[in-house]
Design a protein around this motif. Structure first.
Motif, PDB file in Angstrom:
ATOM      1  N   UNK A 264       2.114   7.732  -0.737  1.00 27.06           N
ATOM      2  CA  UNK A 264       2.540   6.609  -1.586  1.00 27.06           C
ATOM      3  C   UNK A 264       1.432   5.573  -1.802  1.00 27.06           C
ATOM      4  N   UNK A 265       0.544   5.402  -0.830  1.00 25.47           N
ATOM      5  CA  UNK A 265      -0.514   4.402  -1.013  1.00 25.47           C
ATOM      6  C   UNK A 265      -1.499   4.843  -2.085  1.00 25.47           C
ATOM      7  N   UNK A 266      -1.808   6.117  -2.107  1.00 27.76           N
ATOM      8  CA  UNK A 266      -2.830   6.604  -3.034  1.00 27.76           C
ATOM      9  C   UNK A 266      -2.281   6.868  -4.425  1.00 27.76           C
ATOM     10  N   UNK A 267      -1.040   7.306  -4.503  1.00 30.63           N
ATOM     11  CA  UNK A 267      -0.549   7.803  -5.783  1.00 30.63           C
ATOM     12  C   UNK A 267       0.540   6.952  -6.428  1.00 30.63           C
ATOM     13  N   UNK A 268       0.940   5.871  -5.805  1.00 28.99           N
ATOM     14  CA  UNK A 268       1.966   5.022  -6.410  1.00 28.99           C
ATOM     15  C   UNK A 268       1.544   3.553  -6.266  1.00 28.99           C
ATOM     16  N   UNK A 269       2.380   2.666  -6.733  1.00 27.88           N
ATOM     17  CA  UNK A 269       2.015   1.242  -6.702  1.00 27.88           C
ATOM     18  C   UNK A 269       2.408   0.560  -5.391  1.00 27.88           C
TER      19      UNK A 269
ATOM     20  N   UNK B  12       4.836  -1.641  11.788  1.00 28.87           N
ATOM     21  CA  UNK B  12       3.385  -1.480  11.761  1.00 28.87           C
ATOM     22  C   UNK B  12       2.945  -0.064  12.133  1.00 28.87           C
ATOM     23  N   UNK B  13       3.740   0.616  12.931  1.00 27.59           N
ATOM     24  CA  UNK B  13       3.322   1.944  13.385  1.00 27.59           C
ATOM     25  C   UNK B  13       3.252   2.934  12.208  1.00 27.59           C
ATOM     26  N   UNK B  14       4.330   2.958  11.423  1.00 31.28           N
ATOM     27  CA  UNK B  14       4.345   3.862  10.275  1.00 31.28           C
ATOM     28  C   UNK B  14       3.288   3.438   9.256  1.00 31.28           C
TER      29      UNK B  14
ATOM     30  N   UNK C 271       4.033  -3.561   2.034  1.00 33.38           N
ATOM     31  CA  UNK C 271       5.452  -3.245   1.830  1.00 33.38           C
ATOM     32  C   UNK C 271       5.927  -2.218   2.857  1.00 33.38           C
ATOM     33  N   UNK C 272       5.096  -1.243   3.138  1.00 29.67           N
ATOM     34  CA  UNK C 272       5.478  -0.226   4.135  1.00 29.67           C
ATOM     35  C   UNK C 272       5.645  -0.889   5.497  1.00 29.67           C
TER      36      UNK C 272
ATOM     37  N   UNK D  64      12.334   5.856  -0.262  1.00 32.41           N
ATOM     38  CA  UNK D  64      11.178   5.163  -0.829  1.00 32.41           C
ATOM     39  C   UNK D  64      10.216   6.152  -1.503  1.00 32.41           C
ATOM     40  N   UNK D  65       9.955   7.260  -0.827  1.00 31.66           N
ATOM     41  CA  UNK D  65       9.034   8.256  -1.399  1.00 31.66           C
ATOM     42  C   UNK D  65       9.596   8.786  -2.725  1.00 31.66           C
ATOM     43  N   UNK D  66      10.883   9.051  -2.729  1.00 31.95           N
ATOM     44  CA  UNK D  66      11.513   9.603  -3.934  1.00 31.95           C
ATOM     45  C   UNK D  66      11.411   8.606  -5.086  1.00 31.95           C
TER      46      UNK D  66
END
Ligand code: MN
Length: 477
Positions: A73-78, A90-92, A83-84, A28-30
């Motif tokens: 990903x929250x700050x720099x992507x859409x 919920x923990x992550x 979704x996470x 996902x990060x990639x």
């Protein structure tokens, strides 16, 4: 850096764990950061990988490492938090949101500093892993600081030196603290850094060569006493702590006996003392330099034996002796350093004798838990029933849950407790028995003529407040 090296690392300390979540977090990060570049020109996902790798070096659980991969990903992507949560639970999602929140605060001077510190403490109170990820993130940002505009470099380095390094220290992460300090040092004190490092590599080399001569002699003597050391390490002192030490000794290099520490790691405590005996039998110790931090650990939990001797050729040399467990704790231990004694004026005063700090330390000592259990317990047992509130100046006061403004007043000073006439929470007047909540700013209104009230005993939660109120009544009777 490749994902595989991180997976291998996790497997080495947690062979049973399911790596799927880490792989999916990477995917996902990639995908989310694809096309984005760091200022250094690297693909953005490299930053995520470096952050995750630092967390793996600390031997953390896969949840934390996955959150580390996703931390931007929250700050720099859409990608949205929802979704996470759907994808990873919920923990992550909670951890990633926590990091995003921390990231919103910028350090721009005194007030912001306090604000920043406050957020840190609150994040910690909720889940210490948020802070660990933030520290790993900061480490990589510092490693790549050269690439960003100069005016920003100094601000970030100062923030690192004043907030993140002390935090790492308080969490018992000596190695990370040292790295963060050394990365900040040249940006904050460029002249001093140049002065220190000039000719230093020569000093190190001379010293290292000398210690290489000591090692085989030591090994032979240990063998005679039937001690097989697990490891004999030579470790160069970190720049910044070296600089601080030099300052303490009027910049006299002759006083620095641990420019390179000789560390002997042996399998148990008996062996530690036996090694000390062997060293002292062969070389005369300096008076007042034998430190038994095993029998008497430092307030932050640090354990080792230290001694300084007139070693080979009469050269003054420091030895540190410890078990692998002590070594692990000194380098990466979480939370062992919570109670601290730094005299830094900006230091937040946290009572060294807080019950939960001791509880935490005891727990760490007796339980050989897996990383997951360890973190679970940190989260649930130790931070659950404490709250952090603030004085109007931004000092943190740590109280049990349900504590009142009167508890707060006595925590600051007995006299403030006795003369407590009213209180404000976040600027608004409140009742003296109003239970306080995490993050509130509490102000006590005192009147000279005011006296303690017996009713207070019915709602105060701290033993400090109780005993002082009772003592007052005893005295005035
Ligand atoms: Mn980041």
């Amino acid at each position: 850096m490749e994902l595989q090296s991180i997976l291998d690392q996790i497997k080495s300390y947690n062979p049973q764990t399911d790596l799927g979540i880490v792989e999916r977090a990477y995917d996902l990060a990639e995908r989310a950061h694809r096309g984005q570049k760091r200022k250094s020109g690297q693909d953005y996902v490299q930053h995520c990988l470096h952050t995750a790798q630092t967390l793996a070096t600390m031997k953390l659980d896969t949840t934390t490492i996955a959150a580390g991969l996703l931390h931007d990903v929250l700050d720099d992507t859409t990608i949205k938090a929802k979704e996470i949560e759907k994808e990873f639970g919920s923990e992550i999602a909670f951890l990633v949101q926590g990091i995003s929140k921390l990231g919103k605060i910028k350090y721009r001077g005194e007030k912001r500093y306090i604000e920043n510190l406050r957020k840190m403490f609150l994040a910690m109170a909720e889940d210490i892993r948020v802070v660990l990820i933030k520290l790993a993130d900061r480490l990589h940002n510092m490693q790549t600081l050269r690439a960003i505009p100069e005016r920003k470099q100094k601000r970030i380095a100062l923030e690192t030196l004043e907030i993140y390094a002390p935090l790492a220290n308080r969490l018992g992460m000596g190695e990370l603290k040292g790295e963060l300090e050394d990365l900040s040092f040249p940006y904050i004190y460029p002249k001093e850094f140049r002065w220190l490092t000039q000719g230093l590599s020569e000093k190190y080399q001379t010293r290292a060569k000398y210690l290489e001569r000591v090692k085989p002699i030591l090994k032979k003597e240990l063998a005679k006493a039937n001690i097989a050391p697990l490891e004999i390490q030579t470790r160069a002192k970190h720049y910044y702590s070296l600089y601080k030490k030099l300052q303490k000794y009027e910049m006299n290099w002759e006083k620095i006996y641990d420019l390179i520490a000789l560390r002997i790691i042996v399998k148990n405590i008996e062996n530690c003392y036996a090694v000390l005996g062997v060293i002292h039998k062969n070389w005369k110790p300096l008076i007042g330099r034998i430190k038994d931090y095993i029998a008497l650990p430092k307030p932050n939990g640090y354990q080792s034996l230290h001694t300084t001797v007139f070693c080979l050729d009469g050269k003054i040399t420091e030895f540190q002796i410890r078990t692998p467990k002590m070594h692990q704790e000194a380098e990466y231990g979480i939370a062992a350093h919570w109670a601290y004694t730094e005299t830094d004026k900006k230091a937040v005063v946290v009572d060294r004798h807080l019950a939960w700090v001791n509880q935490l330390r005891d727990w760490q000592k007796e339980v050989k838990a897996s990383p997951d259990e360890f973190l679970d317990s940190l989260k649930i047992d130790f931070f659950k029933d404490r709250i952090f509130v603030f004085t109007p100046k931004g000092d943190v006061i740590d109280l049990p849950e349900g504590a009142s403004p009167v508890d707060f007043a006595y925590q600051i000073h007995t006299q403030i407790g006795h003369c407590c006439a009213g209180a404000k929470i976040d600027g608004k007047l409140c009742a003296l028995n109003q239970p306080l909540e995490n993050g509130q700013v509490v102000e006590i209104i005192t009147k000279k003529q005011e006296k303690p009230n017996r009713d207070w005993l019915s709602f105060v939660k701290t033993s400090q407040a109780k005993s002082r109120i009772k003592a007052w009544f005893r005295k005035t009777r």
